[in-house]
Scaffold this active site. Structure first.
Site, PDB file in Angstrom:
ATOM      1  N   GLU A  33       2.699   1.425  -5.536  1.00  0.00           N
ATOM      2  CA  GLU A  33       1.394   1.814  -5.877  1.00  0.00           C
ATOM      3  C   GLU A  33       0.701   2.116  -4.413  1.00  0.00           C
ATOM      4  O   GLU A  33       0.847   1.240  -3.483  1.00  0.00           O
ATOM      5  CB  GLU A  33       0.363   0.579  -6.488  1.00  0.00           C
ATOM      6  CG  GLU A  33       0.559  -0.803  -5.639  1.00  0.00           C
ATOM      7  CD  GLU A  33      -0.450  -1.693  -6.335  1.00  0.00           C
ATOM      8  OE1 GLU A  33      -1.156  -1.344  -7.121  1.00  0.00           O
ATOM      9  OE2 GLU A  33      -0.327  -2.787  -6.259  1.00  0.00           O
TER      10      GLU A  33
ATOM     11  N   ASP B 195     -11.043  14.299   5.329  1.00  0.00           N
ATOM     12  CA  ASP B 195      -9.660  13.753   5.022  1.00  0.00           C
ATOM     13  C   ASP B 195      -8.598  14.578   5.556  1.00  0.00           C
ATOM     14  O   ASP B 195      -8.817  15.819   5.860  1.00  0.00           O
ATOM     15  CB  ASP B 195      -9.428  13.313   3.561  1.00  0.00           C
ATOM     16  CG  ASP B 195      -8.580  12.230   3.389  1.00  0.00           C
ATOM     17  OD1 ASP B 195      -7.722  11.958   4.600  1.00  0.00           O
ATOM     18  OD2 ASP B 195      -8.726  11.637   2.387  1.00  0.00           O
TER      19      ASP B 195
END
Length: 717
Positions: A459, A247
């Protein structure tokens, strides 16, 4: 002069990749392990940027079809739809790549390696990135992930259309603000029963080309350098043959936050030696020193680069342009009328009807003179698209969709009602500065459509601009700000109030469930979402979505967000009654299941056969769901093990067959062995899960069968 092996198109891609790598200097090799790999002109290697995104459309690179966010696509419970969407995305991806290459644009988000899908488990509704996933169920996530990968990578016998990537391997779902230092502690049983199956399906069945590691540690090992995950499970147990990427900037966490290494050189040595082939970031420049210090062998870097260049060769980037079928896809294939139509179809399939008391919906336009549209999401484009999104050429909000549908047949009155999460719209105003207007709109209207919920500013991923709460995670499951107060003010008008929720996660709306006649979950429905919602509200089609996540009554009943044990989480392990359960969703029409039969045996596998009939007056689609409960002590509740979407005209019936392989009956024990033990296995066939809340809401129960197994305990692969 003979053709170099790496240019010989009669050789295998892996042979050619290895030959190409053997021609490079160590320094050239090291820089090819970075996501923004530079050109090596003497070898004919062009610059290539591996970082691209396509969760629900080609992202961050200009105009593309913006489909509903992944969690919404999951609500369609439709494997065929997932492949169709993946295929459309990959066509647009190739079209954009071909155009960009023509103009020499090799920037970030312009390549053919897409870091999608996200098949992490949405184990806790507070996690901000949950809307990128396919929900809380490992079986559903695996089925949808495999078919999405099929659509992205294509079925050409030689070349990949684009390269997909399953992320984030493997035990990863928040908290976002702790992800760089967090250690997810999980039992072997939960690991194999819940967190790994979707990844295993993507690797073994989907043949996914890449896997991305996660930021956090799992059981003390940094995921991007984990022997357990990357060596023992991914390579040795599952036989994964593609490449692994970190990542983005995850490797520096090894020494800065996880403290599993002392410095940059030790970090890159750990990651490279454990099989992390590509670095999203710049940490791998330290591989030069790691080789010099004897911490990494050059052949280990060769292994990584062979994997990476094999991927690029599978994409046809080193072959004669005329030999690669996807090179003929022109830019005219982006944002077509056909693609927009598919987007609208997808949005329609994702919408879930949660409540419809006394057939409040569909609305009868001929009986309505004035429609009130109220709420902070009624005209909010952000609430259409979710995150990791592209740029649509047209956005239709719910307000715009209703206006378009209604035309001049009724008056539409609109009020924002309130800010999405603050107590006032205008900074200098008093609290509740739009409530009076909302009351007035309700008073003048025959029906009120309240569009509430969240948007990706509330979110999402840690570090995303605009996330207001807890680094993208939700602090609780309530409607933010004063949204519920406005809902109550609308209710006090005495007019029927229809609640449309736009969100990427579950919200606790028990007051609305108790008091409002109709509730719709619209997710982040894509650029055509407002059009789809309007057409559903007025009965142009019947809703067919099912919940891929549990809607809880309150966050108070949930275990701590940092607790990764599955006990008490999701429909598979919860003991409390849900507000709206996994697998639940209503329709405008009525389906019956008859002639339900099951044949076969637990240890050999079984086949379910059922006739589904549409007894209503309009066409619709229903999802046949099959759940299995194992007698093993501590096993999950009855869990989804088979599904099939069936579309029926009014009065039509079809017979559906669903195969349950033997592994559908196996569950993992504490030793992480998938076992079939002696005892009675329960199989449920219906339009929902078999829990009491689903039965109560659907007003019908799934058919139940018991299959007895009396043989020896079977330990499966």
């Amino acid at each position: 002069m003979s053709t170099p092996v790496y240019q010989d198109e009669t050789k295998s891609f892996k042979e050619r990749a290895a030959a190409l790598v053997s021609e490079m200097t160590l320094e050239e090799k090291v820089f090819q392990t970075l996501f923004n790999a530079p050109a090596i002109e003497r070898l004919g290697v062009k610059a290539y940027n591996y970082w691209n995104e396509a969760l629900h459309g080609v992202a961050r690179a200009g105009v593309a079809t913006v489909f509903p966010q992944a969690i919404g696509l999951a609500a369609a419970f439709d494997e065929d739809l997932m492949e169709e969407i993946g295929d459309t995305i990959s066509t647009e991806a190739r079209a954009k790549f071909n155009m960009q290459a023509q103009y020499g644009d090799r920037d970030i988000y312009k390549g053919l390696t897409f870091w999608s899908p996200n098949v992490n488990m949405f184990r806790d509704p507070r996690w901000g990135r949950g809307h990128e996933t396919y929900g809380e169920d490992p079986y559903l996530s695996g089925r949808l992930g495999v078919r999405f990968i099929d659509g992205l990578q294509g079925h050409d016998p030689k070349y990949m259309k684009v390269a997909a990537c399953a992320k984030h391997f493997a035990v990863h779902s928040g908290p976002e603000d702790l992800r760089h230092e967090f250690n997810a502690k999980v039992s072997k049983q939960d690991m194999y029963e819940t967190y790994l199956p979707a990844f295993e399906a993507c690797v073994k069945e989907g043949k996914v080309e890449a896997v991305m590691g996660a930021y956090n540690r799992t059981n003390d090992e940094a995921c991007c350098g984990s022997k357990t995950l990357l060596v023992d499970i991914l390579r040795d147990k599952w036989g994964f043959d593609g490449h692994v990427t970190s990542d983005c900037w995850a490797l520096k966490d090894f020494h800065e936050f996880h403290m599993v290494t002392k410095n940059e050189v030790e970090t890159v040595a750990l990651a490279m030696n454990r099989g992390c082939d590509l670095n999203c970031g710049n940490m791998y420049v330290h591989l030069l020193q790691a080789v010099k210090d004897g911490l990494v062998e050059e052949k280990t870097i060769d292994r990584a680069l062979t994997r990476l260049f094999t991927t690029r060769m599978k994409l046809g980037l080193f072959d004669n342009e005329k030999a690669v079928p996807f090179n003929t896809i022109g830019y005219d294939q982006v944002d077509t009328a056909v693609n927009k139509a598919l987007n609208l179809k997808a949005a329609k399939k994702t919408i879930v009807l949660l409540k419809n008391e006394n057939q409040t919906l569909p609305l009868k336009l001929s009986e309505i003179k004035t429609i009130g549209v109220v709420g902070p999401n009624a005209d909010n484009r952000k609430a259409l698209v979710g995150n990791y999104e592209g740029t649509a050429s047209e956005y239709i909000t719910v307000l715009e969709g209703i206006r378009e549908y209604v035309g001049d047949q009724a008056r539409i009155m609109y009020s924002e009602g309130c800010h999405l999460f603050k107590d006032r719209v205008q900074g200098l105003g008093q609290p509740s500065d739009r409530t009076a207007e909302a009351r007035a709109v309700a008073a003048m209207s025959d029906v009120v459509i309240a569009v509430m919920g969240l948007d990706p500013g509330l979110e999402g991923e840690e570090g995303d601009q605009g996330n207001e709460f807890a680094s993208g995670d939700k602090p609780n499951l309530q409607l933010p700000g004063i949204q519920e107060d406005v809902l109550k003010a609308l209710y006090e008008s005495g007019k029927p109030v229809i609640l449309v929720l736009l969100s990427g996660s579950a919200l606790a709306v028990p007051w609305a469930d108790e008091n409002l006649p109709a509730i719709v979950q619209g997710w982040y429905p894509g650029a055509q979402g407002g059009r789809a919602i309007a057409q559903m509200l007025f009965g142009e089609y019947s809703p067919e979505g099912k919940l891929p996540i549990t809607f809880y009554r309150t966050s108070e009943e949930l275990p701590a967000f940092t607790e990764y044990a599955m006990k008490g989480r999701t429909y598979r392990y919860m003991t409390n009654e849900a507000l709206y359960p996994f697998g639940y969703g209503l329709s405008y029409t009525d389906f019956t299941f008859s002639d339900v039969k099951i044949s076969g045996a637990v240890a050999e596998g079984a086949k379910v056969c059922v006739t589904v009939k549409n007894n209503g007056s309009m066409a619709g689609a229903e999802t046949v769901q099959v759940y299995v409960k194992s007698p093993l002590e501590g096993a999950p509740n009855a869990q989804l093990k088979g599904l099939k979407k069936v579309t029926l005209e009014a009065g039509e019936s079809k017979t559906v067959e669903i195969t349950l392989p033997a592994k559908a009956f196996g569950v993992y024990n504490e030793a992480a062995e998938r076992v079939i033990i002696p005892g009675n296995y329960e199989v449920y066939v219906g339009a929902s899960a078999p829990d009491t809340r689903s039965v109560s809401l659907m007003k019908k129960a799934p058919a139940k069968f018991e299959l007895s197994y009396s043989g020896q305990t079977v330990v499966m692969e």
